[in-house]
Design a protein around this motif. Structure first.
Motif, PDB file in Angstrom:
ATOM      1  N   ARG A 191      -4.297  -0.708  -7.183  1.00  0.00           N
ATOM      2  CA  ARG A 191      -4.023  -0.439  -5.761  1.00  0.00           C
ATOM      3  C   ARG A 191      -4.770  -1.481  -4.925  1.00  0.00           C
ATOM      4  O   ARG A 191      -5.618  -1.163  -4.105  1.00  0.00           O
ATOM      5  CB  ARG A 191      -4.461   0.974  -5.402  1.00  0.00           C
ATOM      6  N   TYR A 192      -4.427  -2.712  -5.156  1.00  0.00           N
ATOM      7  CA  TYR A 192      -5.231  -3.808  -4.600  1.00  0.00           C
ATOM      8  C   TYR A 192      -5.176  -3.910  -3.083  1.00  0.00           C
ATOM      9  O   TYR A 192      -6.127  -4.373  -2.457  1.00  0.00           O
ATOM     10  CB  TYR A 192      -4.842  -5.135  -5.242  1.00  0.00           C
ATOM     11  N   GLU A 193      -4.090  -3.481  -2.474  1.00  0.00           N
ATOM     12  CA  GLU A 193      -3.996  -3.626  -1.017  1.00  0.00           C
ATOM     13  C   GLU A 193      -5.094  -2.865  -0.294  1.00  0.00           C
ATOM     14  O   GLU A 193      -5.591  -3.306   0.743  1.00  0.00           O
ATOM     15  CB  GLU A 193      -2.623  -3.160  -0.523  1.00  0.00           C
ATOM     16  N   SER A 194      -5.499  -1.720  -0.831  1.00  0.00           N
ATOM     17  CA  SER A 194      -6.539  -0.907  -0.190  1.00  0.00           C
ATOM     18  C   SER A 194      -7.900  -1.062  -0.859  1.00  0.00           C
ATOM     19  O   SER A 194      -8.855  -0.361  -0.501  1.00  0.00           O
ATOM     20  CB  SER A 194      -6.135   0.573  -0.199  1.00  0.00           C
ATOM     21  N   GLU A 200      -9.890 -11.095   0.107  1.00  0.00           N
ATOM     22  CA  GLU A 200      -8.581 -11.396   0.666  1.00  0.00           C
ATOM     23  C   GLU A 200      -7.864 -12.452  -0.167  1.00  0.00           C
ATOM     24  O   GLU A 200      -6.639 -12.431  -0.283  1.00  0.00           O
ATOM     25  CB  GLU A 200      -8.731 -11.859   2.121  1.00  0.00           C
ATOM     26  N   LYS A 203      -6.342 -10.633  -3.089  1.00  0.00           N
ATOM     27  CA  LYS A 203      -5.149  -9.886  -2.677  1.00  0.00           C
ATOM     28  C   LYS A 203      -3.971 -10.818  -2.451  1.00  0.00           C
ATOM     29  O   LYS A 203      -2.831 -10.491  -2.804  1.00  0.00           O
ATOM     30  CB  LYS A 203      -5.461  -9.070  -1.429  1.00  0.00           C
ATOM     31  N   ARG A 207      -0.452 -10.563  -4.531  1.00  0.00           N
ATOM     32  CA  ARG A 207       0.863 -10.454  -3.890  1.00  0.00           C
ATOM     33  C   ARG A 207       1.817 -11.509  -4.464  1.00  0.00           C
ATOM     34  O   ARG A 207       3.004 -11.238  -4.686  1.00  0.00           O
ATOM     35  CB  ARG A 207       0.723 -10.635  -2.377  1.00  0.00           C
ATOM     36  N   ASP A 210       2.886 -10.476  -8.021  1.00  0.00           N
ATOM     37  CA  ASP A 210       3.915  -9.436  -7.979  1.00  0.00           C
ATOM     38  C   ASP A 210       5.266 -10.012  -7.575  1.00  0.00           C
ATOM     39  O   ASP A 210       6.310  -9.619  -8.105  1.00  0.00           O
ATOM     40  CB  ASP A 210       3.509  -8.334  -7.004  1.00  0.00           C
ATOM     41  N   VAL A 223       3.767 -14.103   1.945  1.00  0.00           N
ATOM     42  CA  VAL A 223       3.143 -14.182   0.613  1.00  0.00           C
ATOM     43  C   VAL A 223       2.810 -15.635   0.292  1.00  0.00           C
ATOM     44  O   VAL A 223       1.705 -15.956  -0.166  1.00  0.00           O
ATOM     45  CB  VAL A 223       4.064 -13.573  -0.453  1.00  0.00           C
TER      46      VAL A 223
END
Length: 283
Positions: A191-194, A200, A203, A207, A210, A223
């Motif tokens: 759950r890398y976004e949170s 940063e 993240k 992204r 993915d 992205v």
């Protein structure tokens, strides 16, 4: 990009064959359609009529491209039955048709062009794509050192979970652990976004990972901007190639050969000077 020779290695992979040019064309067209990206150059024309073997191979290649973890025992067994001793080489040909277009899509999105793409392909039916990929390309990528080891490991572990490679999920890179990587940090990747422990830059890299894995035909501008913001051109090149190198696990997953070497927990490993993994001895 640079003088690492990896664009030339990609060009060499594109020119290689599973041993049958018509089969290669079917594989490349199937992977291109599955990913909604232009396929690799085609070495032959397809006949209007398809055989049962063609349909089986197309279904296998499509599942490999869309989500390799969805290849079940029946589909795998049929593939192995049809291709026998040549199955490994055919799977490698599927991997090349699946992942080189992703690399080009990523590189184009971030402004690196299409490294290794040629207007005219010098087809190579005799060279072994297995050795070229696993003993040539993959170790050469592993020897790159523009990215820090923790970022490299975070990227690797994301690919391991997305492809559900049991072996890859059980491994931990020693250099990354020595540089500050930890299980607490790695559990945040899902759950890398949170995640509060991931930077940063991490993240932004995830992204991009993915996007290459799940939507290479539609890499969002934000992205691409994210990786350009946090990483140099050489680092973005390495990051893109790392995703391809890590995705070699799809070959093992598709063949059901991704069992971990440990019964539980994780195993520390390192990358040797030759770019190949060096595993700890297990009693």
């Amino acid at each position: 990009m640079g003088d690492d020779g990896l664009a030339e290695r990609i060009a060499g992979l594109v020119a290689m064959s599973s041993g049958d040019s018509r089969r290669d064309t079917l594989i490349r067209l199937t992977c291109g359609r599955a990913l909604s990206v232009p396929p690799l150059p085609l070495p032959a024309d397809l006949l209007d009529e398809s055989t049962e073997e063609d349909r089986m191979l197309a279904a296998f290649a499509e599942q490999f491209a869309v989500d390799v973890s969805g290849i079940g025992d029946n589909q795998r067994g049929r593939f192995l039955e049809v291709f026998g001793n040549n199955a490994f080489r055919v799977v490698v040909a599927v991997f090349i048709a699946d992942f080189v277009p992703r690399v080009w899509a990523g590189c184009e999105a971030v402004g690196l062009g299409r490294p290794g793409s040629c207007d005219e392909v010098a087809w190579d039916d005799s060279s072994d794509p297995i050795g070229a990929l696993l003993n040539g390309f993959a170790p050469a990528v592993a020897r790159l050192r523009e990215l820090d080891p923790v970022t490299t490991e975070i990227v690797r572990l994301r690919g391991a979970t997305q492809h559900n490679c049991r072996l890859c999920k059980s491994l931990r890179d020693g250099d990354a652990l020595d540089a500050g990587g930890s299980e607490d940090l790695y559990t945040q990747i899902e759950r890398y976004e949170s995640a509060e422990g991931l930077s940063e830059a991490h993240k932004a890299a995830l992204r991009y990972v993915d996007a290459l894995i799940w939507s290479p035909s539609a890499i969002a501008p934000e992205v691409a901007d994210g990786v350009r913001k946090h990483f140099s051109r050489k680092q973005v090149w390495e990051l893109t190639l790392d995703v391809m190198r890590n995705a070699c696990n799809k070959i093992a997953v598709s063949l059901g050969a991704d069992a971990p070497r440990v019964a539980s927990g994780t195993e520390r490993y390192s990358i040797g000077e030759d770019g190949q993994p060096v595993y700890a001895d297990i009693a």
